[in-house]
Write an enzyme that holds these catalytic residues in place. Structure first.
Site, short mmCIF file in Angstrom:
data_model
loop_
_atom_site.label_atom_id
_atom_site.label_comp_id
_atom_site.label_asym_id
_atom_site.label_seq_id
_atom_site.Cartn_x
_atom_site.Cartn_y
_atom_site.Cartn_z
N HIS A 1 0.85 -1.19 0.00
CA HIS A 1 0.00 0.00 0.00
C HIS A 1 0.88 1.23 0.00
O HIS A 1 1.82 1.34 0.77
CB HIS A 1 -0.89 0.01 1.24
CG HIS A 1 -1.72 1.26 1.34
ND1 HIS A 1 -2.88 1.41 0.63
CD2 HIS A 1 -1.53 2.41 2.02
CE1 HIS A 1 -3.39 2.61 0.88
NE2 HIS A 1 -2.59 3.24 1.72
N ASP B 1 -15.26 2.31 7.55
CA ASP B 1 -14.22 3.29 7.26
C ASP B 1 -14.72 4.31 6.25
O ASP B 1 -14.42 5.50 6.36
CB ASP B 1 -12.96 2.60 6.73
CG ASP B 1 -11.96 3.61 6.21
OD1 ASP B 1 -11.50 4.43 7.02
OD2 ASP B 1 -11.68 3.63 5.00
N ARG C 1 -14.91 12.41 8.84
CA ARG C 1 -13.66 13.06 9.24
C ARG C 1 -13.31 14.20 8.30
O ARG C 1 -12.81 15.25 8.71
CB ARG C 1 -12.51 12.03 9.26
CG ARG C 1 -12.60 11.07 10.43
CD ARG C 1 -11.69 9.87 10.23
NE ARG C 1 -10.32 10.24 9.99
CZ ARG C 1 -9.46 9.54 9.23
NH1 ARG C 1 -9.83 8.40 8.67
NH2 ARG C 1 -8.23 9.95 9.06
N SER D 1 -7.73 3.59 9.49
CA SER D 1 -8.48 3.67 8.23
C SER D 1 -7.75 2.88 7.13
O SER D 1 -8.34 2.01 6.47
CB SER D 1 -8.60 5.16 7.84
OG SER D 1 -8.99 5.30 6.52
N LYS E 1 -8.67 -1.47 5.58
CA LYS E 1 -8.86 -1.96 4.21
C LYS E 1 -7.84 -3.05 3.87
O LYS E 1 -8.13 -4.00 3.16
CB LYS E 1 -8.79 -0.78 3.24
CG LYS E 1 -10.02 0.12 3.38
CD LYS E 1 -9.89 1.44 2.68
CE LYS E 1 -9.01 2.40 3.44
NZ LYS E 1 -9.23 3.81 3.27
N1 URA Z 1 -6.09 7.27 3.34
C1 URA Z 1 -7.03 6.50 3.95
O1 URA Z 1 -7.45 5.48 3.42
N2 URA Z 1 -7.48 6.90 5.15
C2 URA Z 1 -7.05 8.01 5.78
O2 URA Z 1 -7.50 8.31 6.86
C3 URA Z 1 -6.08 8.81 5.13
C4 URA Z 1 -5.61 8.40 3.89
#
Ligand code: URA
Length: 433
Positions: free
Chosen positions: A82, A161, A168, A183, A187
């Site tokens: 990632h 999320d 957020r 967050s 994933k």
């Molecule tokens: N990318 C994400 O998936 N979540 C965040 O909170 C910030 C960047």
């Protein structure tokens, strides 16, 4: 559970229990906690932080709030990567075939680009016919055939999320380490791989502006991964300058193909080999030295390039585009950006270059914008390079004639000059295991 009590507890800086966290995420996902209460809790988290245990529980609660991918049939071999997002970041296109050629299993979900950063799914769609949406059966079947598949993120992956991130975004609570780390990792956990390698970018084109802040985020994510039984590591890499020379979808694919053919820019190859090495190390259980040698061998022998073509073909793309990259087509307008200054380039604002590429058609200002895969920028000069007036700094590619002047001014404005030579920029600041 009363949400009021949870907010009060976090306001006082106390640790939330595991059950409280799972329950509040379940209730919020189902629409049974109003946004105003969740906003208050997010702000309390923003100011008081979370312990490692709370962050790990929050991550798992979000990861299990929707679909999860089962890759257990691949044992320890499955590995994901990632990137926290940057400009010109085409590493997935290079790293994943290297790892797959070495014997790792890469079953990956990637995102689309928004704003100044690009997304792997958009880049892959530069290949006409490439399918970024596969059924779960097709996805697994392809991974079995070539150790590699990259698809768009399933709509129901970590829905908690998705809801929380949107909240957020409008409550000034994005920028909190436990919230960002949970967050991203929710994933990754839902995507099911045994190992996770994180490329946390630091610099002007990145979410985290300094290597120190990026390290803090990386450590939080590595802690979460380990606490949930995943082998996890992170690299902190330089995003003060775009990675490689190409910014824009097809241009980046072509640059990635060049690296896979043994050419391409040194900075990009260096970051890709570093990421691939750690992915090989974690998934195949090799020592760091052996993993590095393996990654290099896969690239230099052309095995990664062959793997790339097999992958593209299996997902519906035409691999002959890799052999003859002129097939990707050309923009209606190509415009040289000439330097109006002299000296050494001291810095280059990666975000500004990303926005210039977006204006040329390479990216989206809003989620619904349609992108032009051919559009973008080739940046020929980087910090440390000596420039004289009239040198070609960059080339713009676009079908939007009206965007050229603004994009050129942005590219020129993104550069700062100095009279003194500079040391070579470091691409990899740190590896966290
Ligand atoms: N990318 C994400 O998936 N979540 C965040 O909170 C910030 C960047």
């Amino acid at each position: 559970m009363r949400m009021y009590d949870i907010i009060e507890k976090k306001k006082q800086g106390l640790e939330l229990e595991k059950d409280e966290i799972y329950e509040l995420i379940r209730l919020y996902t189902d629409g049974n906690i109003p946004d105003y209460q969740m906003s208050a809790l997010l702000m309390a988290i923003y100011f008081n932080g979370m312990t490692k245990t709370e962050t790990s529980n929050l991550t798992d609660a979000m990861a299990t709030s929707g679909d999860t991918v089962d890759l257990s049939m691949f044992g320890d071999l499955s590995v994901d990567k990632h990137s926290t997002g940057g400009v010109g970041d085409k590493t997935t296109l290079i790293v994943t075939p290297i790892v797959a050629a070495a014997g790792g299993i890469v079953a990956k979900m990637s995102g689309r680009g928004l704003g100044h950063t690009g997304g792997t799914v958009d880049k892959l769609e530069s290949f006409p016919g490439f399918r970024t949406s596969l059924s779960p059966e097709e996805f697994v079947s392809q991974v079995k055939k070539c150790h590699l598949a990259v698809i768009g993120q399933s709509a129901n992956l970590a829905p908690a999320d998705k809801k929380l991130y949107a909240l957020r975004d409008v409550t000034a609570t994005v920028n909190s380490i436990p919230l960002i780390a949970s967050s991203i990792m929710s994933k990754k956990l839902a995507a099911g791989t045994h190992s996770i390698v994180l490329d946390v970018k630091a610099g002007s084109g990145a979410f985290m502006s300094t290597p120190e802040k990026a390290s803090e985020l990386a450590e939080a994510m590595v802690d979460i991964g380990k606490s949930r039984g995943r082998r996890t590591a992170a690299l902190i890499t330089n995003m003060d300058i775009p990675l490689g020379c190409a910014i824009g979808n097809a241009l980046e694919v072509i640059e990635a193909i060049e690296v896979l053919k043994g050419k391409g820019p040194d900075d990009l190859r260096e970051v890709c080999l570093a990421l691939a090495s750690v992915m090989i190390e974690l998934s195949l259980g090799l020592s760091s030295v052996d993993a590095k040698a393996k990654a290099k061998e896969m690239l230099e022998s052309g095995k990664a390039y062959e793997q790339f073509k097999t992958w593209i073909a299996l997902q519906g793309g035409d691999p002959s585009y890799a052999e003859d990259t002129s097939k990707f087509g050309s923009s209606k307008h190509e415009h040289d950006v000439l330097s109006d200054r002299e000296g050494y380039i001291r810095s280059c604002d990666a975000e500004a270059i990303g926005i210039a590429a977006m204006k040329l058609g390479a990216g989206r200002a809003t989620k619904d914008d349609v992108i032009d895969h051919k559009a973008g920028i080739l940046l020929f000069k980087k910090p440390g390079d000596r420039i004289t007036a009239g040198d070609v700094i960059a080339k713009l590619y676009t079908d939007r004639e009206y965007a050229i002047d603004e994009a050129r001014d942005m590219v020129l404005g993104s550069l700062e000059f100095t009279d003194e030579p500079l040391p070579e920029a470091k691409m990899i600041y740190k590896t966290i295991r």
